[in-house]
Design a protein around this motif. Structure first.
Motif, mmCIF file in Angstrom:
data_model
loop_
_atom_site.group_PDB
_atom_site.id
_atom_site.type_symbol
_atom_site.label_atom_id
_atom_site.label_comp_id
_atom_site.label_asym_id
_atom_site.label_seq_id
_atom_site.Cartn_x
_atom_site.Cartn_y
_atom_site.Cartn_z
ATOM 1 N N LEU A 7 36.731 28.268 27.988
ATOM 2 C CA LEU A 7 37.781 28.908 28.545
ATOM 3 C C LEU A 7 37.640 30.310 28.796
ATOM 4 C CD1 LEU A 7 40.920 28.235 29.642
ATOM 5 C CD2 LEU A 7 41.369 29.056 27.203
ATOM 6 N N ILE A 8 37.163 30.773 27.629
ATOM 7 C CA ILE A 8 36.765 32.430 27.920
ATOM 8 C C ILE A 8 35.619 32.642 28.982
ATOM 9 C CG2 ILE A 8 35.886 34.522 26.619
ATOM 10 C CD1 ILE A 8 37.011 33.307 24.120
ATOM 11 N N ASN A 9 34.811 31.891 28.914
ATOM 12 C CA ASN A 9 33.893 32.097 29.966
ATOM 13 C C ASN A 9 34.180 31.646 31.319
ATOM 14 O OD1 ASN A 9 31.767 32.536 28.192
ATOM 15 N ND2 ASN A 9 30.794 30.396 28.374
ATOM 16 N N GLY A 10 35.321 30.742 31.416
ATOM 17 C CA GLY A 10 35.870 30.507 32.747
ATOM 18 C C GLY A 10 36.787 31.653 33.115
ATOM 19 N N MET A 11 37.360 32.303 32.075
ATOM 20 C CA MET A 11 38.173 33.328 32.431
ATOM 21 C C MET A 11 37.393 34.493 32.857
ATOM 22 S SD MET A 11 40.989 33.295 29.555
ATOM 23 C CE MET A 11 41.630 34.703 29.903
ATOM 24 N N SER A 12 36.317 34.706 32.237
ATOM 25 C CA SER A 12 35.303 36.006 32.673
ATOM 26 C C SER A 12 34.877 35.673 34.020
ATOM 27 C CB SER A 12 34.402 35.744 31.756
ATOM 28 O OG SER A 12 33.153 36.618 32.137
ATOM 29 N N LEU A 13 34.279 34.561 34.362
ATOM 30 C CA LEU A 13 34.039 34.283 35.748
ATOM 31 C C LEU A 13 35.019 34.275 36.914
ATOM 32 C CD1 LEU A 13 31.533 33.374 37.614
ATOM 33 C CD2 LEU A 13 32.515 30.869 37.027
ATOM 34 N N GLY A 14 36.135 33.808 36.336
ATOM 35 C CA GLY A 14 37.429 34.005 37.239
ATOM 36 C C GLY A 14 37.800 35.363 37.587
ATOM 37 N N SER A 15 37.468 36.269 36.318
ATOM 38 C CA SER A 15 37.986 37.752 36.836
ATOM 39 C C SER A 15 36.934 38.285 37.676
ATOM 40 C CB SER A 15 37.681 38.490 35.163
ATOM 41 O OG SER A 15 38.621 37.792 34.265
ATOM 42 N N VAL A 16 35.600 37.940 37.659
ATOM 43 C CA VAL A 16 34.945 38.387 38.608
ATOM 44 C C VAL A 16 35.383 38.016 40.042
ATOM 45 C CG1 VAL A 16 32.397 38.429 39.743
ATOM 46 C CG2 VAL A 16 32.802 38.642 37.327
ATOM 47 N N TYR A 17 35.654 36.821 40.236
ATOM 48 C CA TYR A 17 36.332 36.300 41.678
ATOM 49 C C TYR A 17 37.596 37.007 41.899
ATOM 50 C CZ TYR A 17 33.090 32.066 41.126
ATOM 51 O OH TYR A 17 31.971 31.511 41.007
ATOM 52 N N ALA A 18 38.365 37.193 41.000
ATOM 53 C CA ALA A 18 39.603 37.713 41.213
ATOM 54 C C ALA A 18 39.122 39.197 41.681
ATOM 55 C CB ALA A 18 40.415 37.940 39.630
ATOM 56 N N ILE A 19 38.318 40.139 41.032
ATOM 57 C CA ILE A 19 38.027 41.296 41.617
ATOM 58 C C ILE A 19 37.455 41.319 43.084
ATOM 59 C CG2 ILE A 19 36.984 43.610 41.224
ATOM 60 C CD1 ILE A 19 36.619 42.940 38.157
ATOM 61 N N ILE A 20 36.634 40.539 43.185
ATOM 62 C CA ILE A 20 36.158 40.325 44.767
ATOM 63 C C ILE A 20 37.299 39.950 45.519
ATOM 64 C CG2 ILE A 20 34.472 39.114 46.060
ATOM 65 C CD1 ILE A 20 33.012 38.440 43.398
ATOM 66 N N ALA A 21 38.239 38.978 45.014
ATOM 67 C CA ALA A 21 39.279 38.370 46.087
ATOM 68 C C ALA A 21 40.164 39.489 46.235
ATOM 69 C CB ALA A 21 39.965 37.087 45.416
ATOM 70 N N LEU A 22 40.415 40.430 45.515
ATOM 71 C CA LEU A 22 41.291 41.613 45.983
ATOM 72 C C LEU A 22 40.897 42.083 47.047
ATOM 73 C CD1 LEU A 22 41.940 43.158 42.243
ATOM 74 C CD2 LEU A 22 43.619 41.922 43.633
ATOM 75 N N GLY A 23 39.567 42.500 47.347
ATOM 76 C CA GLY A 23 39.005 43.157 48.348
ATOM 77 C C GLY A 23 39.400 42.415 49.665
ATOM 78 N N TYR A 24 39.099 40.980 49.483
ATOM 79 C CA TYR A 24 39.529 39.885 50.529
ATOM 80 C C TYR A 24 40.881 40.316 51.105
ATOM 81 C CZ TYR A 24 35.148 37.435 51.199
ATOM 82 O OH TYR A 24 33.809 36.878 51.331
ATOM 83 N N THR A 25 41.745 39.925 50.085
ATOM 84 C CA THR A 25 43.067 40.046 50.527
ATOM 85 C C THR A 25 43.767 41.173 50.862
ATOM 86 O OG1 THR A 25 44.918 38.285 49.431
ATOM 87 C CG2 THR A 25 44.467 40.429 48.283
#
Lengths: 293, 233
Positions: A7-25
């Protein structure tokens, strides 16, 4: 405990995606374009950090700072040279240009840095943390990544909600002509959004390479596509949507890898996207668009 | 105050404005009337810098507006309240008003906000509400209030009565007259020619991109052609 680690690893990877996704959005929100070169900005950010630490001998935090500054400038320059001249062009032209910029950045990196992978762990590596008498091991990288994502989200929410520039940004996203009638300079606002998005991409690039330390010219493309998926999943144009989409996607990916199949993980991720879009076409937090005549 | 001379505006290959000239003097209410597609909104968009004229000149208080970017034109006090209100639907009422004052210094914003709230008490009651949830009349008030936040010397109103119930139309026109009495010069675009001409100092009739008639509000109201075309005989 294994579930918790995943779960923690998933949240960590997800946080990276989230930070990138902010740029897209954010870019989509204001410029109504999909900046497919955004993923490659991550790669440039990671290279800048790598070079400043391993060739210039700077400390890691200085490398990160340089990479943020470099990517911010890159974002502004790319927008000015490639996208601004197409401001009133059909969206397909802009999309094709963005793909062109993506190839340009990848190939420029290939020429400058070569095709052999650089090992990021040789420059920065964080220890693993052991909790509960060694029953739970989590990497400091994961903790740092999740923390960075939370800080960025809070900062962005404050920025768009409280500051004059942030409100101007929201006004431009909603109605560009009306924003201009208020005296808001739309061009510099768009430029600022590209700057913020690209600066965040640099941070995401460094965080990602801390967890997955192989750096190549194509390093940015897959996370770029995943983050784009996350932005769509959360509802493109919505900042909380990008965060939610990113974290969900990361958790789904890690769990699919752990409990279903490593090879099928990506298929599961994109499958979830398809199912959610069938149920909610505007994404989880997206607002349905009513076109008015 | 505002002088427009021989402007020609195209949408791609279609010419929407054909050699329009007119003037607005300090303290006037000037009405532009005409049917759908006559070029009224296009004229206002050209004045506020959203569209460009290929020829002629636009001068506002000794400033040449022909090449000035839209965001600078607002700073000079020429403020455009666009057709269809165009408020920021997802922002609150007060955030919308804040955006209206984007060009203003911080200390004037508080004064302006107080003045707008005095003019539109309804907006004060709903200041924290999301603008998209307001009724049509309230949205029009918000659009006008947002325009006033920019300290307009000349306020351009595009179809302020559009889509409103008759009682609200009267209310909006009362507000326009009150703003005028308080010293704001007004350029009013309306399809409701009767109402517009009855409060206007002067008026211009636009037909398919040309000015075909001009006169004082009262003259135009009595003119046979105007009565036939726009006032139902």
């Amino acid at each position: 405990m294994e579930v918790l680690t995943n779960l923690i690893n998933g949240m960590s990877l997800g946080s990276v995606y989230a930070i990138i996704a902010l740029g897209y959005t954010m870019v989509y929100g204001i410029a109504k374009m999909l900046n497919f070169a955004h993923g490659d900005v991550i790669m440039v950010g990671a290279y800048i950090c790598f070079c400043s630490v391993s060739y210039l001998g700077l400390p890691a935090f200085a490398g990160v700072a340089l990479s943020v500054v470099g990517c911010t400038l890159l974002g502004i320059i790319v927008e000015r040279l490639a996208y601004k001249p197409l401001r009133n062009a059909p969206s397909l032209n802009v999309l094709i240009t963005a793909i062109g910029v993506s190839y340009f950045l990848q190939n420029a990196a290939l020429i400058i840095m070569g095709s052999d992978p650089k090992s990021f762990s040789s420059i920065i590596s964080l220890p693993a943390l052991s909790l509960f008498d060694g029953k739970l091991t989590i990497s400091a990288t994961a903790v740092l990544t999740i923390f960075a994502c939370v800080v960025i989200m809070v900062a962005l929410t404050m920025f768009t909600g409280k500051t004059k520039m942030g409100k101007a940004m929201r006004a431009c996203s909603e109605d560009r002509d009306a924003a201009q009638l208020m005296g808001i300079n739309v061009n510099s606002t768009i430029s600022m959004v590209f700057a913020i998005g690209s600066g965040l991409a640099a941070i995401a690039g460094v965080l990602m390479c801390l967890a997955y330390p192989t750096l190549m010219p194509t390093t940015g493309s897959m996370p770029g596509i995943k983050a784009f998926t996350a932005a769509v999943l959360g509802g493109i144009g919505s900042i909380p949507g990008a965060a939610l989409g990113g974290v969900l996607l990361g958790i789904i990916e890690i769990f699919a890898r752990a409990y279903i199949s490593t090879q099928l993980a990506d298929a599961v991720v994109f499958g979830v996207l398809i199912v959610i879009l069938l149920i909610r076409p505007a994404g989880l937090l997206g607002k349905p668009v009513n076109e008015k005549v | 105050m505002l002088s427009v001379y021989n402007i020609n505006v195209w949408y791609g290959a279609i010419q929407a404005i054909k050699g329009v000239s007119f003037e607005v003097n300090d303290g006037e209410i000037v009405a532009l009337i005409g049917a759908n597609g006559a070029g009224k909104s296009t004229t206002l968009k050209t004045l506020s810098g959203l569209l460009r004229s290929r020829t002629g000149s636009i001068t506002f208080m000794d400033q040449d507006l022909m090449h000035m970017p839209a965001e600078k034109i607002v700073e000079h006090g020429l403020v455009h309240v666009p057709e269809g209100r165009r408020i920021f639907q997802q922002m609150t009422v007060e955030e919308n008003l804040d955006m209206g004052a984007y060009t203003q210094a911080k200390d004037t914003i508080a004064d302006n906000l107080e003045r707008v709230y005095a003019q539109f008490p309804r907006l004060k009651e709903r200041r924290r509400q999301i603008a998209g949830t307001l009724s049509g009349g309230e949205q029009q008030m918000l659009a006008m209030g947002r325009g006033l936040m920019a300290n307009p010397k000349l306020l351009m109103l595009d179809e302020p009565s559009m889509g409103l119930a008759p009682i609200l139309v009267e209310q909006i026109f009362e507000i326009i007259e009150a703003l005028h009495k308080a010293g704001t010069t007004i350029l009013l675009v309306e399809q409701n020619a009767q109402m517009a001409l009855s409060i206007a100092t002067r008026g211009y009739v636009l037909e398919t991109g040309r000015v075909t008639l001009t006169g004082t509000g009262q003259e135009l109201l009595r003119n046979d052609d105007v009565r036939k075309a726009y006032l139902g005989g």
